[in-house]
Design an enzyme around this catalytic site. Structure first.
Site, short mmCIF file in Angstrom:
data_model
loop_
_atom_site.label_atom_id
_atom_site.label_comp_id
_atom_site.label_asym_id
_atom_site.label_seq_id
_atom_site.Cartn_x
_atom_site.Cartn_y
_atom_site.Cartn_z
N CYS A 209 1.01 -1.68 -0.13
CA CYS A 209 0.12 -0.30 0.18
C CYS A 209 1.09 1.01 -0.12
CB CYS A 209 -0.85 0.13 1.42
SG CYS A 209 -2.17 1.48 0.88
N CYS A 210 2.21 1.02 0.66
CA CYS A 210 2.65 2.51 0.95
C CYS A 210 3.24 2.67 0.04
CB CYS A 210 3.57 2.36 2.37
SG CYS A 210 3.51 2.88 3.87
N CYS B 77 -1.53 8.22 7.88
CA CYS B 77 -2.76 8.03 6.96
C CYS B 77 -3.09 7.57 8.31
CB CYS B 77 -2.29 6.98 6.04
SG CYS B 77 -1.51 6.97 4.75
N CYS C 16 -3.32 4.34 9.47
CA CYS C 16 -2.09 3.92 10.48
C CYS C 16 -1.45 4.60 11.35
CB CYS C 16 -0.27 2.88 9.01
SG CYS C 16 -1.60 1.96 7.77
N CYS D 123 7.68 4.26 5.87
CA CYS D 123 6.97 3.46 4.36
C CYS D 123 7.33 3.34 3.49
CB CYS D 123 6.23 4.95 4.11
SG CYS D 123 7.35 6.61 4.19
S1 SF4 Z 1 0.51 4.89 5.87
FE1 SF4 Z 1 -0.63 2.59 5.85
S2 SF4 Z 1 -2.54 3.75 4.17
FE2 SF4 Z 1 -1.33 5.35 4.09
S3 SF4 Z 1 -0.06 3.91 1.72
FE3 SF4 Z 1 1.66 3.22 3.74
S4 SF4 Z 1 -0.04 1.64 4.28
FE4 SF4 Z 1 -1.31 2.90 3.63
#
Ligand code: SF4
Length: 236
Positions: free
Chosen positions: A122-123, A205, A208, A231
């Site tokens: 996701c990151c 975010c 998280c 991240c």
């Molecule tokens: S901090 Fe969490 S929601 Fe944001 S991009 Fe990374 S995994 Fe995704």
């Protein structure tokens, strides 16, 4: 000093004196903007270090380029703060850089709440790739990392060879403590994210980020209950 690039990198931290009120930060920023001019980007998360960085940067370059990695998953308070910063520093060029997929498109393709199952992925999609795209137009970038933030960050230098992005990463605040940051914010009456007053030392975010105990570190509350601590912008 010769113009450093990723290819020609050598350690030059000793060229910057730290026995001054900004602990070397203003000297580093002055050198960075003189050296890289338009080829320098500040990737700002608008945490409290980011606010200090912006105030220092504008003393050197009031129309500096700032990139905010807008994952579309940030707190409302963060967007409000960015609006306040735009008003206070109207010449700054703040770019809200979005990922290729919206949150809904990501859910459709990879399943809902990817951050719970594969946060690194996701990151990577929502932060790393967007920053890589921005850095493709730059030779160097600025970051507000501080050495005392974590074990991973304790070895950070002012000027770093950045293997992640094949770039030069410049970190003017490495010698600042948590107290230094907040003293500066108060002394200069800088705006900051309201969530800091609600127990969030570090803000990313929504899915998280939790409130955290500052005694366990200024990154407390990020990816709580996971082994993840970064991240991907600054390594694992
Ligand atoms: S901090 Fe969490 S929601 Fe944001 S991009 Fe990374 S995994 Fe995704």
């Amino acid at each position: 000093m010769e113009r450093l690039t990723y290819e020609s990198w050598f350690n030059c931290d000793d060229d910057f004196l730290i026995d001054n009120p900004s602990k070397g930060a203003l000297n580093v920023l002055k050198w960075a903007y003189e050296t890289y001019e338009e080829e320098l980007i500040y990737a700002c998360s608008f945490g409290v270090e980011g606010i200090v960085m912006i105030d220092l940067i504008t003393q050197i370059n009031p129309s500096a380029q700032i990139v905010f990695l807008d994952t579309e998953l940030h707190f409302e308070e963060t967007y409000t703060l960015i609006d306040e910063v735009k008003k206070r520093y109207p010449q700054l060029r703040i770019k809200m850089k979005k990922p290729a997929l919206t949150v809904d498109e990501q859910a459709e393709k990879y399943g809902a709440k990817l951050w719970e199952r594969q946060p690194d992925r996701c990151c990577y999609m929502r932060k790393v790739i967007p920053l890589r795209e921005e850095l493709s137009h730059a030779t160097a970038w600025l970051s507000g990392l501080r050495r005392e933030q974590s074990l991973e960050r304790s070895q950070t230098n002012f000027i770093n060879k950045d293997e992640n992005f094949k770039s030069i990463k410049i970190c003017p605040l490495i010698h600042w403590t948590w107290n230094d940051i907040w003293n500066y914010v108060k002394e200069h009456q800088l705006p900051y994210n309201d969530l800091h007053d609600q127990g969030y030392p570090s803000i990313g975010c929504i899915p998280c980020t939790l409130p955290g105990d500052i005694k366990t570190g200024s990154r407390a509350g990020r990816w709580a209950n996971q082994t993840k601590t970064e991240c991907g912008l600054h390594g694992k």
